[in-house]
Design a protein around this motif. Structure first.
Motif, PDB file in Angstrom:
ATOM      1  N   ARG A 179     -14.550  18.521  11.923  1.00  0.00           N
ATOM      2  CA  ARG A 179     -13.275  18.674  11.226  1.00  0.00           C
ATOM      3  C   ARG A 179     -12.198  17.749  11.793  1.00  0.00           C
ATOM      4  NH1 ARG A 179     -14.396  22.761   7.723  1.00  0.00           N
ATOM      5  NH2 ARG A 179     -15.364  24.663   8.495  1.00  0.00           N
ATOM      6  N   GLN A 180     -12.254  17.490  13.108  1.00  0.00           N
ATOM      7  CA  GLN A 180     -11.212  16.651  13.709  1.00  0.00           C
ATOM      8  C   GLN A 180     -11.474  15.158  13.484  1.00  0.00           C
ATOM      9  OE1 GLN A 180     -10.525  17.511  17.862  1.00  0.00           O
ATOM     10  NE2 GLN A 180      -9.172  15.767  18.162  1.00  0.00           N
ATOM     11  N   PHE A 181     -12.758  14.763  13.534  1.00  0.00           N
ATOM     12  CA  PHE A 181     -13.076  13.336  13.514  1.00  0.00           C
ATOM     13  C   PHE A 181     -13.778  12.889  12.226  1.00  0.00           C
ATOM     14  CE2 PHE A 181     -12.858  14.683  17.910  1.00  0.00           C
ATOM     15  CZ  PHE A 181     -12.131  13.676  18.517  1.00  0.00           C
ATOM     16  N   GLY A 182     -14.237  13.864  11.417  1.00  0.00           N
ATOM     17  CA  GLY A 182     -14.995  13.477  10.232  1.00  0.00           C
ATOM     18  C   GLY A 182     -16.345  12.888  10.577  1.00  0.00           C
ATOM     19  N   PRO A 241      -7.347   8.988  10.549  1.00  0.00           N
ATOM     20  CA  PRO A 241      -6.258   9.568   9.751  1.00  0.00           C
ATOM     21  C   PRO A 241      -5.680  10.855  10.349  1.00  0.00           C
ATOM     22  CG  PRO A 241      -8.198   9.142   8.379  1.00  0.00           C
ATOM     23  CD  PRO A 241      -8.597   8.849   9.778  1.00  0.00           C
ATOM     24  N   LYS A 242      -6.488  11.617  11.078  1.00  0.00           N
ATOM     25  CA  LYS A 242      -5.937  12.804  11.739  1.00  0.00           C
ATOM     26  C   LYS A 242      -4.997  12.379  12.862  1.00  0.00           C
ATOM     27  CE  LYS A 242      -8.197  16.401   9.940  1.00  0.00           C
ATOM     28  NZ  LYS A 242      -7.458  17.168   8.948  1.00  0.00           N
ATOM     29  N   ALA A 292      -9.393   9.258  16.302  1.00  0.00           N
ATOM     30  CA  ALA A 292      -9.645  10.218  15.223  1.00  0.00           C
ATOM     31  C   ALA A 292      -9.021   9.755  13.903  1.00  0.00           C
ATOM     32  CB  ALA A 292      -9.125  11.599  15.611  1.00  0.00           C
ATOM     33  N   VAL A 345      -2.807   8.962   4.170  1.00  0.00           N
ATOM     34  CA  VAL A 345      -2.641  10.348   4.618  1.00  0.00           C
ATOM     35  C   VAL A 345      -1.261  10.543   5.254  1.00  0.00           C
ATOM     36  CG1 VAL A 345      -3.489  12.048   6.294  1.00  0.00           C
ATOM     37  CG2 VAL A 345      -5.101  10.830   4.834  1.00  0.00           C
ATOM     38  N   GLN A 398      -1.360  10.823  12.283  1.00  0.00           N
ATOM     39  CA  GLN A 398      -0.313  11.824  12.064  1.00  0.00           C
ATOM     40  C   GLN A 398       0.259  12.310  13.389  1.00  0.00           C
ATOM     41  OE1 GLN A 398      -1.367  14.911   9.006  1.00  0.00           O
ATOM     42  NE2 GLN A 398      -3.309  13.839   9.106  1.00  0.00           N
TER      43      GLN A 398
END
Lengths: 446, 446
Positions: B173-176, B319-320, B317, B365, B323
């Motif tokens: 979920r964090q890194f895809g 796009p996460k 990471a 994003v 941010q």
């Protein structure tokens, strides 16, 4: 401030108030909801999202011209799974989506679990249309594409936008695991390397001609049905398994609680999932027959129960998917959603004795999810067979030695050997439906 | 409505208005921002999130008693990486977090990219403290835990909450991606099987005694600095690489644009990331020396540039993480953030010639992320070496044959062979710093 009503100016009781709110035994939220509903009725507040379901069908008077146009457009063959998603979109379950997701919507869903144009709408899972590189190259310069399944044109996809189907990243973010042993992910990996988004004009209602289409009510049809029978609260039970008396207990108990809270006619939407499921789940036709038998057995009250099919495919995506299950039902006007242990879960593909998801995460995420505030989440209480009282009862840890948990495997075992389950576990007719299904299975799938 | 000012009643022009908004050449957003700022100055609107940085240091007057208490508490040894995150939390970069995340916060971040208590705050990456099963068993019934690194007690973790460190799901979920070839994920897999959340009381400022602590300014210190030099707009450049004249061009250009938009003194926060980075990135001390040389070379203006270290570890990471990079800088009062191609990206661990992330997703994003609306995102324009004009210039596809892209690999090649890069690629002092670093590398890391 001077002349403040009720403080230094008199409070004059209205002679015929538009609204009287009884606050005894009611939460602040419920009272507020009453005010909000009146304001909406008078057109002072806009109808909320839940009130307007966005269907994507072509209006009757344009149908023949759009159909003619569709015949001339380049065609894209879509799979049964794609058609199931097309049904979901066309009937408005995924309001406010106007078609298969474009990249911007896809990224919003993947990163924020929401659609964020014109408001904040819960949308936890991508609804996308995969295409092969070959199809993409063939179709990329067209403004409209006709979507075809099994020789029938179902829809036109307008202003298509092609973007990469980043499968590894999608699986990771959607499922929290990337593993070909996961049956929905297997289908993702087998599908095209591109996604195509765009607005849909749907030419006809999607039917499956399996004798169960009359159960496939759209959100608008369900709303009409609820109005017709005078429901003032709707609570949803999502399932993809046979109903035993433990489930029934929970539904009965919810009904009772709602009546105690002052609702005159709470109605249960018994809403089995009807799209694609993995091979070892009980098939839809058997489940529908079993649910029907549960009502005939008198275990659920036909006067306050609507049985319908939720046409979505199953994804086994745990906490992401339970939000989808709840959000889609909001479009029927439901206010209460029963959430189970480990909703939309399955065993971990690499270690089948372990749950893939933390069984508590579904309910936790559901309770905090943006865009689902209209829904009250009712947590599932675990029921088990109480040997002392010979019935299904809420599990009582203080006398845990009295309780048996009867698994799917043990049900199958009983059925195969011609035995009945303990009294009070399941209605007799309902058991017969299930037993004959289990008996029909080849030994290898036992 | 009667007597409506400007309609059927006269509009009397105020003699001394509190605020005059010049609307020519300014967007609606900018004008609104002016109104909002005035309302905040007069205390009519509450100070926004960005105005209050939540530091987690124990107040001076309680310090000796809290230290005494800490000595008596059970101890938990934390790693250098954990200490870097502790620094981040203590200085308020992750406002409104009051400590390492509890499970509820962790789930909000994983599913919605936000913290949702008391408002909506962008928080795209988890800030968590892993512990082993052994430590969890030893500590689980304590109300307070002393966090120790290298013999020093840095903080007390209050009211600890232990929950499972679901590594596979977290990485996905964090890194895809879930892949041990990803260097941050390797550290996740090597860390404890549990996470412990809780509120922090931090006993001392975290310093690294590497001669660069004076660059490690907290958000509050940066704010004070910006006020001191009279900045009326702050724009941030996040980097973890040496600065060439293409970067400089972008920063100069942004400054120029902001002046044209009416700001009197736009200031650049040149803010290299200073926490953990992967082995093949240029180390912090070399980068700081190189950045200093860029200013000495006169390529960036020292009067309108603040150089400081952002103490966060790097996660790669995509796009996460971009941010997180933007959100953390909001706490310094910054309004503008320059985002590059493929921010926080790296090669795919299994196919190093491919980017792990879609290089456009970061900026996409970032532009739609909830809780970042205070920031204006300035997209990076690609610069390359313009052979015709012998300088770095924004790439012009119409005469692409004039442009050279000079990669890290080719810079290393030039340095090793004692050659200089083309004129105008990088300031001469800055190049010397970099060249001697590259020369010092063993041949295997070339």
């Amino acid at each position: 401030m001077r002349s403040f009503t009720g403080i230094d100016a008199e409070y004059e009781k209205p002679e015929s108030p538009d609204l009287v709110i009884k606050t005894v035994d009611r939460s602040v939220d419920e009272c507020v909801q009453q005010v909000v509903e009146m304001l909406m009725e008078h057109g002072i507040l806009p109808r909320s999202f839940s009130e307007s379901v966005l269907e994507l069908f072509v209006p009757e008077n344009q149908l023949s011209s759009v159909k003619e146009e569709a015949e001339l457009l380049p065609k894209l063959q879509i799979s049964t799974l794609d058609l199931q998603w097309l049904q979901i979109l066309s009937e408005g379950w995924a309001t406010p989506l106007t078609g298969f997701m474009r990249e911007k919507q896809y990224l919003q869903v993947m990163h924020f679990g929401c659609l964020m144009e014109g408001g904040l709408f819960n949308q936890s899972i991508p609804i996308v249309l995969p295409v092969t590189t070959e199809d993409k190259e063939r179709l990329k310069s067209n403004n409209g594409i006709a979507l075809v399944h099994d020789g029938t044109i179902y829809a036109i996809l307008r202003d298509p936008e092609f973007y990469e189907h980043r499968k590894e990243e999608r699986c990771c973010r959607q499922f929290g695991i990337c593993n070909l042993g996961h049956p929905y992910q297997k289908m993702i990996w087998d599908s095209g390397d591109w996604l195509v988004g765009g607005d849909l004009q749907v030419l006809k209602r999607i039917c499956w001609n399996d004798g169960m289409d009359h159960y496939r009510l759209t959100p608008n049809e369900l709303k009409a049905k609820f109005r017709e029978i005078g429901a003032d609260a709707i609570f949803v039970f999502q399932l993809r398994n046979p109903i035993h008396n433990g489930h029934a207990l929970l539904m009965q108990d919810t009904q009772k609680q709602l009546v105690e809270r002052g609702y005159r006619k709470p109605v249960l939407l018994l809403h089995p999932l009807g799209g694609w499921t993995k091979e070892d789940d009980v098939p839809l036709d058997v489940r529908m027959e079993q649910h029907k038998a549960v009502l005939e057995d008198g275990i659920l009250d036909p006067n306050t129960t609507i049985v319908a099919i939720f046409p979505s495919p199953m994804m086994y995506a745990g906490p992401k998917e339970v939000q989808w299950h709840a959000k889609a039902r909001m479009s029927t006007g439901a206010h209460f959603y029963i959430v189970g242990r480990d909703p939309a879960g399955m065993p971990h593909p690499d270690s089948p004795k372990q749950d893939l998801y933390d069984p508590t995460h579904g309910a936790k995420v559901l309770t905090m999810a943006p865009g689902l505030t209209q829904l009250e989440i009712i947590p599932f209480r675990v029921a088990a067979y109480d040997r002392k009282n010979q019935c299904m009862a809420f599990f009582n840890p203080k006398r845990k030695e009295d309780f048996d948990f009867i698994s799917g495997t043990s049900m199958r075992g009983l059925a195969r050997s011609g035995q009945d389950p303990p009294d009070g576990f399941m209605g007799p007719k309902a058991w017969q439906v299930l037993a004959s299904y289990y008996k029909s299975l080849p030994t290898s799938s036992q």
